[in-house]
Design a protein around this motif. Structure first.
Motif, PDB file in Angstrom:
ATOM      1  N   ALA A 347       0.837  -1.199   0.000  1.00 48.95           N
ATOM      2  CA  ALA A 347       0.000   0.000   0.000  1.00 48.95           C
ATOM      3  C   ALA A 347       0.874   1.252   0.000  1.00 48.95           C
ATOM      4  N   PHE A 348       1.932   1.240   0.809  1.00 48.58           N
ATOM      5  CA  PHE A 348       2.827   2.397   0.889  1.00 48.58           C
ATOM      6  C   PHE A 348       3.565   2.583  -0.437  1.00 48.58           C
ATOM      7  N   GLN A 349       4.032   1.502  -1.013  1.00 51.95           N
ATOM      8  CA  GLN A 349       4.747   1.607  -2.278  1.00 51.95           C
ATOM      9  C   GLN A 349       3.821   2.111  -3.381  1.00 51.95           C
ATOM     10  N   HIS A 350       2.600   1.623  -3.362  1.00 54.71           N
ATOM     11  CA  HIS A 350       1.607   2.103  -4.326  1.00 54.71           C
ATOM     12  C   HIS A 350       1.411   3.619  -4.163  1.00 54.71           C
ATOM     13  N   PHE A 351       1.284   4.023  -2.909  1.00 50.00           N
ATOM     14  CA  PHE A 351       1.096   5.431  -2.569  1.00 50.00           C
ATOM     15  C   PHE A 351       2.284   6.275  -3.045  1.00 50.00           C
ATOM     16  N   LEU A 352       3.487   5.729  -2.900  1.00 49.10           N
ATOM     17  CA  LEU A 352       4.695   6.499  -3.225  1.00 49.10           C
ATOM     18  C   LEU A 352       4.984   6.553  -4.715  1.00 49.10           C
ATOM     19  N   THR A 353       4.496   5.556  -5.439  1.00 52.22           N
ATOM     20  CA  THR A 353       4.981   5.433  -6.815  1.00 52.22           C
ATOM     21  C   THR A 353       3.921   5.622  -7.875  1.00 52.22           C
ATOM     22  N   CYS A 354       2.666   5.411  -7.558  1.00 53.76           N
ATOM     23  CA  CYS A 354       1.641   5.429  -8.600  1.00 53.76           C
ATOM     24  C   CYS A 354       1.406   6.838  -9.126  1.00 53.76           C
ATOM     25  N   THR A 355       1.461   6.993 -10.428  1.00 51.75           N
ATOM     26  CA  THR A 355       1.288   8.316 -11.017  1.00 51.75           C
ATOM     27  C   THR A 355       0.042   8.384 -11.887  1.00 51.75           C
ATOM     28  N   ASP A 356      -0.564   7.240 -12.108  1.00 52.68           N
ATOM     29  CA  ASP A 356      -1.671   7.177 -13.055  1.00 52.68           C
ATOM     30  C   ASP A 356      -2.982   6.994 -12.310  1.00 52.68           C
ATOM     31  N   GLU A 357      -3.990   7.754 -12.689  1.00 61.04           N
ATOM     32  CA  GLU A 357      -5.232   7.732 -11.934  1.00 61.04           C
ATOM     33  C   GLU A 357      -5.912   6.373 -11.980  1.00 61.04           C
ATOM     34  N   LYS A 358      -5.878   5.764 -13.164  1.00 58.89           N
ATOM     35  CA  LYS A 358      -6.541   4.464 -13.285  1.00 58.89           C
ATOM     36  C   LYS A 358      -5.803   3.407 -12.462  1.00 58.89           C
ATOM     37  N   ALA A 359      -4.482   3.419 -12.590  1.00 60.81           N
ATOM     38  CA  ALA A 359      -3.661   2.484 -11.815  1.00 60.81           C
ATOM     39  C   ALA A 359      -3.861   2.727 -10.322  1.00 60.81           C
ATOM     40  N   TRP A 360      -4.004   3.990  -9.981  1.00 61.04           N
ATOM     41  CA  TRP A 360      -4.219   4.321  -8.566  1.00 61.04           C
ATOM     42  C   TRP A 360      -5.450   3.606  -8.024  1.00 61.04           C
ATOM     43  N   LYS A 361      -6.552   3.712  -8.796  1.00 58.71           N
ATOM     44  CA  LYS A 361      -7.795   3.110  -8.337  1.00 58.71           C
ATOM     45  C   LYS A 361      -7.666   1.594  -8.252  1.00 58.71           C
ATOM     46  N   GLN A 362      -7.014   1.012  -9.260  1.00 52.10           N
ATOM     47  CA  GLN A 362      -6.829  -0.438  -9.244  1.00 52.10           C
ATOM     48  C   GLN A 362      -6.012  -0.870  -8.032  1.00 52.10           C
ATOM     49  N   GLY A 363      -4.910  -0.164  -7.832  1.00 54.72           N
ATOM     50  CA  GLY A 363      -4.021  -0.512  -6.719  1.00 54.72           C
ATOM     51  C   GLY A 363      -4.726  -0.331  -5.379  1.00 54.72           C
ATOM     52  N   LYS A 364      -5.516   0.705  -5.332  1.00 53.10           N
ATOM     53  CA  LYS A 364      -6.245   1.008  -4.108  1.00 53.10           C
ATOM     54  C   LYS A 364      -7.196  -0.144  -3.786  1.00 53.10           C
ATOM     55  N   ARG A 365      -7.939  -0.576  -4.823  1.00 49.13           N
ATOM     56  CA  ARG A 365      -8.884  -1.678  -4.612  1.00 49.13           C
ATOM     57  C   ARG A 365      -8.156  -2.950  -4.209  1.00 49.13           C
ATOM     58  N   LYS A 366      -7.027  -3.172  -4.863  1.00 49.70           N
ATOM     59  CA  LYS A 366      -6.255  -4.372  -4.548  1.00 49.70           C
ATOM     60  C   LYS A 366      -5.854  -4.360  -3.068  1.00 49.70           C
ATOM     61  N   CYS A 367      -5.374  -3.221  -2.631  1.00 48.82           N
ATOM     62  CA  CYS A 367      -4.969  -3.110  -1.228  1.00 48.82           C
ATOM     63  C   CYS A 367      -6.143  -3.347  -0.301  1.00 48.82           C
ATOM     64  N   GLU A 368      -7.299  -2.814  -0.689  1.00 53.96           N
ATOM     65  CA  GLU A 368      -8.457  -2.955   0.170  1.00 53.96           C
ATOM     66  C   GLU A 368      -8.956  -4.394   0.208  1.00 53.96           C
ATOM     67  N   LYS A 369      -8.593  -5.151  -0.838  1.00 52.70           N
ATOM     68  CA  LYS A 369      -9.043  -6.545  -0.872  1.00 52.70           C
ATOM     69  C   LYS A 369      -7.969  -7.504  -0.374  1.00 52.70           C
TER      70      LYS A 369
END
Lengths: 595, 595
Positions: A347-369
């Motif tokens: 989750a932290f790495q996603h937060f630090l590195t994700c620059t794309d809005e779509k990828a952000w949402k995907q990564g966010k959902r993944k973390c939540e699941k």
């Protein structure tokens, strides 16, 4: 909706898991069976939670006129059983003003620790990159019945270490001390599903239960742990330690900028983050920090997740607030990057590195699941290869001394925080005033002297005037100085107040596990449990022990590092300050040489 | 003893020249003729002086039962005619508590200037080298009806420069402003012996009259002036100046020692003086300083005699008091030695050099019999050879600006004195407390940290403890510092408060002389006076003008010298202080380097 009840009195929820009731409101009950005086149900606003059984009557016929309310059941937490008599005040029917416990903490009062549970509940489900929930106050501190605001700036310390902190009655209140555990638990255990031989803790507020620690110790967790998910504890020179991050990195947070959207209708503050290991900047808003924080709280039960600065409903665009929040976020980021486990989590790495809005949402959902949470999280812990099983008594002893340490540190931090705050105020008021009054008095006398304009007095008169100005300036310097030295100390103290507030739950999980070990041994002695099962319990408890001792050790390491560097900074700033004062005075003195 | 009177009411003397009366006491009158409502007489305690005529009845027959007392005559002083309505409170029959004006000056209140008259009266006549009048409190502040204590430490400034200083009603109160002088004076002048054409000031409290200034200006002084007695005024670059002492000297005052006599029955404090021009030490007690001071006051009407530290009845052997008095005497000695006239006068030289008890008594008597006092003193003044006659308007203008200067300086001194005193108190209380609280807080947190004794924390723990101690020490340093810097400033201010309190009388004498010149010119115009006589008056006034301008110039010179050097001392001490603080902090900082 089979069972219904009517509230006889107002009841104000004061802890996560409770729901508020309004007199005469109709609720649906989950069960008619109360647990230690509490019932679970859904109120008319659709909120599900606990309330005192005595505050409602089950609807079977029309209710008679209500008798005066009996006191609610006592808080079952006797973990720190030395609460003073007035310590636990049962909720009162709120004809009087509602108690404001959760909403307005006076400075120096105790602030409940935000729990993962709370965050799961209050977490909004929408995924909008730029939605405004951070910027609206609806989830913040001013919503009645809302959860306590997380963050470390609001309160003046967390005193769960101290039995005299009467206002703390949070998520951990129903865990009993090991000695009294089995008796109490067994009396109620018949009502609960009791498949395991070792009795189960009924209290849903127990961190041990809540975090999945109990389920894990009892062998109920099952999941596939990828190598990348493994959290390794190693044997360090001073005991268990988290395995260092082999690729350490830092992350800067720039001065935030105000952004607008919807053609300027909405504004928000955006921070530019630059992680050193990617070198790619990302922009994050407070709500993204908050989302991450919530995920981390949920995922890491035996790790002290550094707290993010508090939410604030008003004045969010004021410079002072922005600067203060940024400092808080920098501290948070530093503690995140310094932590061998947190710094590497997805989750932290996603937060630090994700620059794309779509990828952000995907990564966010993944973390939540993420399914490696709760009981399964403990599966990801890995002890050193060939590591000995730690003696539960030793672990207990280490917990005790850390608890004693943390209590003393918490008191010391609170004291220093108050003293520093007071000292800063004194410098800005009294000290400044005194030096400026001296300056005024020198100037006043100097002005009288200026009436005499003979050649031999002119230079001296100028020197007097300069001296007056110098003391005026020194007064100003005193007033400004705390920003340079005391404020950073107070920022540091706030970070550690957050950590200290996190540790009771960590200790709690560990104690729960140790209790299970003790119980299982007893069961084996009584022939009620197979040796293998008890041995498995002890092995799983051992994993938790390694983790919590590693976390304690990490705490000590960053504590010494942080306090050492801040004390150095403080002293350096003080030295610079007094040197500046000296310089000013030397300048004044020189004027007399020329006079 | 021809005329007697009986006091009808209690009357409390409040000014030099007045005597106290007790109801029903029998007095002998010097004359039945009252002057502006005042009678002169000797009371039952043998004290001679003035009292309101309405407070007594002349004894001719048995007195009837007394009517309530009428108000005493108004104070005739309108020199600073803007006294507020409540400013002059007439003495009341003292059924109520006696007014404490002369005995307890609240800080900041006005202290009457001791006058030569007073000293002549209160001066004990005995010559005993070691008599105890200094050491007993009988002449000191606690004797009811006694004279005001001389000395500059008691009050908070002298505000005769300021019309709002209502409590000042001293020896100068009957001198009228030049404009209104002749009218008022002429109305009463018939009652006085009126040989001179220029009317005579009736008020015996007028400094101009009292000092003999008037008699001198009117040409009534006559005496033989030895060359050695001449007090020369020279023309300096900035106007008249006292001729410098060609053999300047200083005189040290050692730490006093406690001496006893009568086999230890009596104790006193003795100071060792070492004048640089003789190199011979002499021992003097406070009473010797006091004797000298009294002589100087009597002798030098237009010179500001530096004040000696106040008398004190109790605690005379306490170290603080002794040290404070010594500092005061050192200042006094410095101002004596710095003054071209005072430093060379016989009484002072006798005081500085006499080592033999018999010679002391002889010299003392000789000084007391000095006939170059009063009007004759002015004969000793000598203007620069060929010096021009100063324009009376110029002199008047210079007096005015000095008065304005002195008023402002007096205010400035008072303000700085209060501020410095307050600042010293704050440093000893608030500042000390704040720094020590910070020290305590660091120590408290450090003690918590010491629970963790892992190798990597030990050095840091020690550094924390050291930092706590350092702040504790800094608090102590703040408390101690005022002795080094503020106290000397306040000592200096006290010396100058004394000088500023002296100047109104000097100005007064000068103004009286200028008034005479103006009057004589008018008389010449009206044909009532010969030109020669007026010209002589102007010439004698001119001598006074040279002297008072020289004294003003001397005041400015030593003022700039003293304040400059004290400001330098103050700043140097402050610099040293802040350097010490810095050093302490640097020491603390180094502990972290090692940690």
């Amino acid at each position: 909706m089979s069972l219904r009840a009517r509230a006889l009195y107002d009841f104000r929820a004061e802890n996560p898991g409770e729901v508020s009731l309004r007199e005469a409101e109709v609720l649906s009950l989950c069960s008619e069976q109360d647990i230690e005086g509490w019932l679970e149900g859904v109120n008319s606003r659709g909120e599900r939670g606990l309330f005192p059984a005595s505050y409602v009557e089950v609807i079977r016929s029309e209710p008679a006129s209500p008798p005066p309310p009996p006191p609610p059941p006592p808080a079952p937490d006797s973990r720190y059983s030395n609460l003073p008599a007035g310590g636990y005040s049962p909720p009162q029917p709120s004809a009087q003003a509602p108690p404001q416990l959760a909403f307005s903490f006076p400075a120096g009062a105790v602030q409940p620790r935000p729990s993962a549970l709370h965050y799961q509940q209050s977490q909004p489900s929408d995924d909008d990159w730029d939605d405004e929930w951070d910027d609206s106050s609806s989830t913040a501190a001013d919503e009645p019945g809302g959860a306590p605001t997380p963050g470390y700036y609001g309160g003046g310390g967390f005193h769960d270490y101290d039995g005299s902190s009467s206002r703390y009655r949070m998520s951990t209140r129903s865990e009993l001390p090991p000695g009294s555990y089995s008796t109490t638990a067994s009396s109620a255990s018949q009502a609960a599903k009791g498949s395991a031989t070792v009795s189960r803790n009924l209290n849903r507020f127990s961190a041990f239960v809540k975090t999945g620690g109990e389920a894990f110790v009892l062998g109920e967790a099952a999941g596939f742990v990828r190598d990348g998910d493994k959290l390794c504890v190693v044997q360090g020179p001073h005991g268990p330690e988290w395995q260092e991050n082999p690729y350490p990195f830092g992350c800067s947070i720039d001065e935030p900028t105000k952004q607008t959207k919807f053609k300027g209708m909405k504004s928000y503050i955006s921070y530019r983050l630059l992680p050193s290991h990617t070198g790619l900047q990302v922009y994050r808003r407070y709500k993204h920090f908050d989302w991450l924080y919530t995920r981390l709280l949920e995922k890491f039960p035996v790790i002290s997740v550094p707290r993010i600065p508090e939410k604030q409903a008003t004045g969010r665009f004021e410079e002072d607030f922005i600067s203060k929040r940024r400092k808080g976020l920098i501290w948070w980021m530093d503690h995140m990057c310094s932590h061998p486990v947190l710094s590497r989590c997805d989750a932290f790495q996603h937060f630090l590195t994700c620059t794309d809005e779509k990828a952000w949402k995907q990564g966010k959902r993944k973390c939540e699941k993420d399914d490696m949470v709760g009981a399964n999280f403990f599966l990801t812990l890995s002890t050193p290869p060939g590591a000995p099983v730690l003696d539960p008594h030793d672990v207990e002893g280490k917990l005790d001394s850390f608890k004693a340490f943390a209590k003393r540190m918490d008191e010391g931090v609170l004291q220093l925080n108050q003293t520093a705050g007071e000292f800063a105020r004194k410098q800005a008021s009294g000290f400044k005033k005194e030096y400026q009054k001296v300056g005024m008095a020198f100037k006043g006398l100097g002005q009288a002297f200026e009436i005499d304009q003979q050649p031999f007095s002119v230079g001296f008169n100028r020197a007097m005037a300069f001296t007056g100005d110098a003391y005026d300036a020194i007064g100003e310097m005193f007033a400004e100085q705390p920003r340079q030295d005391l404020d950073p100390i107070m920022d540091l103290l706030a970070v550690y107040q957050g950590h200290l507030a996190n540790f009771p739950d960590i200790i709690h999980v560990q104690r729960g596990a140790l209790t299970k070990v003790r119980e299982s041994k007893k069961h084996v002695e009584e022939g009620k449990m197979e040796l293998q099962k008890a041995s498995d319990i002890q092995e799983r408890c051992n994993i938790i022990s390694y983790a919590s001792l590693a976390e304690i050790q990490h705490f000590h390491k960053i504590r010494v590092r942080d306090f050492k560097s801040q004390m150095q900074h403080f002293l350096q700033q003080q030295i610079t300050f007094f040197q500046k004062v000296t310089l000013k005075l030397e300048e004044a003195l020189q004027k007399y040489d020329a006079a």
